[in-house]
Design a protein around this motif. Structure first.
Motif, mmCIF file in Angstrom:
data_model
loop_
_atom_site.group_PDB
_atom_site.id
_atom_site.type_symbol
_atom_site.label_atom_id
_atom_site.label_comp_id
_atom_site.label_asym_id
_atom_site.label_seq_id
_atom_site.Cartn_x
_atom_site.Cartn_y
_atom_site.Cartn_z
ATOM 1 N N ILE A 92 0.658 -1.144 0.140
ATOM 2 C CA ILE A 92 -0.107 -0.141 0.099
ATOM 3 C C ILE A 92 0.391 1.080 0.408
ATOM 4 N N MET A 93 2.043 0.959 0.857
ATOM 5 C CA MET A 93 2.785 2.461 1.033
ATOM 6 C C MET A 93 3.815 2.709 0.149
ATOM 7 N N ASN A 94 4.200 1.301 -1.069
ATOM 8 C CA ASN A 94 4.648 1.297 -2.491
ATOM 9 C C ASN A 94 6.018 2.200 -1.211
ATOM 10 N N LYS A 95 6.291 1.570 -0.480
ATOM 11 C CA LYS A 95 8.164 1.677 -0.189
ATOM 12 C C LYS A 95 8.309 0.810 0.892
ATOM 13 N N PRO A 96 9.678 0.243 1.148
ATOM 14 C CA PRO A 96 10.004 -0.058 2.346
ATOM 15 C C PRO A 96 9.927 0.284 3.347
ATOM 16 N N ILE A 97 9.377 -0.594 4.559
ATOM 17 C CA ILE A 97 8.963 0.112 5.981
ATOM 18 C C ILE A 97 10.289 -0.539 7.082
ATOM 19 N N PRO A 98 10.614 1.117 7.709
ATOM 20 C CA PRO A 98 12.304 0.779 8.551
ATOM 21 C C PRO A 98 11.515 0.115 9.787
ATOM 22 N N ILE A 99 12.777 -0.910 9.656
ATOM 23 C CA ILE A 99 12.646 -1.562 11.682
ATOM 24 C C ILE A 99 14.000 -1.624 12.661
ATOM 25 N N TYR A 100 13.680 -1.150 13.608
ATOM 26 C CA TYR A 100 14.865 -0.061 14.146
ATOM 27 C C TYR A 100 15.049 -1.649 15.458
#
Length: 256
Positions: A92-100
């Motif tokens: 949906i966001m069309n981009k990688p989701i950052p995980i910390y």
């Protein structure tokens, strides 16, 4: 800042499979708990702390469809087990989701969800980017917000809590170092774990330990989470707590 409790239970959730414990048989919705996680909304940005095995259901029933970052406290299954289900969110966001998370946690995620990190771009997998927090002594920035990682202990395992502005989230703690306590002084709202009332557990606080930590930090309000079914019925325990301490429940929304 809006905070939604997506889940407030321990690794087994409540009810526990096959259990005939009275709390597991309770008809009160506040006694039914998915695995622990929260979602923070700030200026139309969504930040998730931990991604439980119940993540898919939690997102659906709370009507969330986007994530701007995920903060991981540690690598146990009840805290990372839902990572595969971020796939539709990343589409949906069309981009990688950052995980910390800590380097150890990131490496664990890479092993357990190895297919997410495949170089084969044709695979139908989640898109994430990973960020190690071992070198962050004070804070890291996400979407122009300062996030303060908090060093705590889960038995023998060093894990993280997180502070954002005057809100802090700590789960699965069995010991909070004095340096971390000092970093929490002056906050308005604290979320803190409580496993059970009196039976000592080497990996998590019992009630007296939790209340002792609250006395040291002195937040204006505290919400208890990561709750075991043996802790008791929500309504009964709530009456026994100090007036500024409350039991969180699934779907609870608070504002900071």
């Amino acid at each position: 800042m809006k905070i939604t409790f997506l889940g407030t239970g321990t690794s087994q959730g409540i009810p526990v499979i096959g259990s005939t414990h009275p709390v597991c048989l309770s008809k009160n919705s506040k006694d039914k708990r998915l695995r622990s996680s929260i979602l923070i909304e700030k200026d139309k940005k969504n930040f998730l702390i931990d991604c439980s095995p119940d993540f898919r259901y939690q997102m659906l029933i709370n009507n969330y469809r986007k994530l701007d970052a995920i903060f991981m406290t540690h690598e146990h299954q009840d805290h990372i087990g839902g990572l595969d289900d971020i796939r539709p969110v990343s589409f949906i966001m069309n981009k990688p989701i950052p995980i910390y998370g800590l380097r150890r946690v990131i490496e664990n995620i890479k092993k357990r969800f190895f297919y997410i990190f495949s170089k084969n771009q044709k695979l139908n997998v989640s898109r994430i980017s990973v960020h190690e927090l071992d070198d962050y002594k004070k804070f890291f920035s996400v979407e122009n917000y300062k996030i303060f990682p908090l060093s705590i202990w889960h038995g023998y395992l060093p894990i993280l809590g997180f502070r954002m502005e005057n809100f802090a989230y700590i789960t699965d703690a069995s010991n909070i170092p004095i340096q971390t306590v000092q970093k929490l002084k002056g906050i308005n709202t604290l979320v803190l774990n409580i496993l059970r009332k009196v039976v000592k557990n080497p990996f998590s606080f019992m009630l007296s330990e939790t209340l002792n930590i609250i006395q040291k930090i002195k937040p204006k309000k505290t919400y208890l989470t990561h709750i075991n079914h043996t802790f008791g019925f929500h309504e009964e325990i709530e009456k026994q707590l100090p007036k500024n301490v409350h039991i969180a429940y699934d779907g609870l929304i608070i504002y900071e």
